[in-house]
Design a protein around this motif. Sequence first.
Motif, PDB file in Angstrom:
ATOM      1  N   ASN A 119       1.198  -0.697   0.064  1.00 27.94           N
ATOM      2  CA  ASN A 119       0.027   0.319   0.239  1.00 27.94           C
ATOM      3  C   ASN A 119       0.225   1.361  -0.063  1.00 27.94           C
ATOM      4  N   LYS A 121       3.504   2.034  -1.151  1.00 29.88           N
ATOM      5  CA  LYS A 121       4.518   1.728  -2.357  1.00 29.88           C
ATOM      6  C   LYS A 121       3.146   2.520  -3.289  1.00 29.88           C
ATOM      7  N   TYR A 122       2.295   2.063  -3.282  1.00 33.68           N
ATOM      8  CA  TYR A 122       1.436   2.362  -4.382  1.00 33.68           C
ATOM      9  C   TYR A 122       0.773   4.240  -4.196  1.00 33.68           C
ATOM     10  N   THR A 123       0.805   4.356  -2.570  1.00 35.85           N
ATOM     11  CA  THR A 123       0.744   5.968  -2.050  1.00 35.85           C
ATOM     12  C   THR A 123       1.773   6.705  -1.885  1.00 35.85           C
TER      13      THR A 123
ATOM     14  N   GLN B  31      -3.802  -9.185  -8.791  1.00 37.72           N
ATOM     15  CA  GLN B  31      -2.466  -7.622  -8.748  1.00 37.72           C
ATOM     16  C   GLN B  31      -2.215  -7.952  -7.362  1.00 37.72           C
ATOM     17  N   ILE B  32      -2.635  -7.323  -5.802  1.00 36.15           N
ATOM     18  CA  ILE B  32      -2.029  -7.345  -4.688  1.00 36.15           C
ATOM     19  C   ILE B  32      -1.565  -8.553  -4.398  1.00 36.15           C
ATOM     20  N   GLU B  35       1.765  -8.529  -6.153  1.00 36.57           N
ATOM     21  CA  GLU B  35       2.661  -8.026  -6.110  1.00 36.57           C
ATOM     22  C   GLU B  35       3.068  -8.660  -3.996  1.00 36.57           C
TER      23      GLU B  35
END
Lengths: 125, 125
Positions: A119, A121-123, B31-32, B35
């Motif tokens: 998460n 990494k996403y944000t 996807q999660i 990853e």
Amino acid sequence: MGYDENIDVCTDDIVHEQTLQHVRTNMLNDQIVNELAEFFRLFGDATRLRILYALSLSEMCVCDISEFLDMSQSAVSHQLKVLRQSRLVKYRREGRNVFYSLDDEHIQQIIAIGLKHINEKYTES
Amino acid sequence: MGYDENIDVCTDDIVHEQTLQHVRTNMLNDQIVNELAEFFRLFGDATRLRILYALSLSEMCVCDISEFLDMSQSAVSHQLKVLRQSRLVKYRREGRNVFYSLDDEHIQQIIAIGLKHINEKYTES
DNA sequence: CTGAAATATGAATATATGTTCATATGAACA
DNA sequence: TGTTCATATGAACATATATTCATATTTCAG
């Protein structure tokens, strides 16, 4: 065979002797590292990770898992065997069905931290 | 190709429909999961794990790590590349040396939980 | 600018591993 | 008891991946 031929990778005699000494002193021993790597390897395959996460939601029998993952019963059984042998899952027989569930309280913790990592990494900007 | 031929793995019509529904509803998306598996895979190799643990003790240059692990500089560099690309480690150049350090606060947490797991297996009856 | 030192990288190789296929095992039901 | 269903498992196969070898790149010393 080791890596003896090229023992002087760096030529500053010993490059950062203090660093090396500190790290060597506080390093985990080989056996622990190997067991740890084997443990983490179990989480490093998408199929096994799906199984583990699914089992964190509910006990399931093999054919539930097969159907859920849309994978062959054989493939699932093979993976369950791996997870069983590593004591990450346990099972109980009920008639023809074999129900699997998690057998390790650390599984959810580890997955949770992994998810945090993803998460963030996403944000990230 | 999926696993379409054998969609009815179990013959009880749908085996445990409620279980399946619950798990499907709360499952992580593909996807999660992928990853996450890739993330954990990084910890599943003894060499990388040694590197990560060593870097948790101290910043190190490549040849420090080579010497510490008694491995070729090339092998170490290849693994550092993997860890770099996954953003688990960062680096800074200082003259000819390149110093690596951890770039993810979750690494220590994950390793700590793994160690707990290992220890409990030991102390188990 | 040239050579040496530290690191990076592409290709090749060897090994590990996930899935399939065929089949075995074990429990329930008729 | 024989058949069917659920699961397990061994062997084969295909793919992934860690290490080596050779070489490229980058930085500093002279």
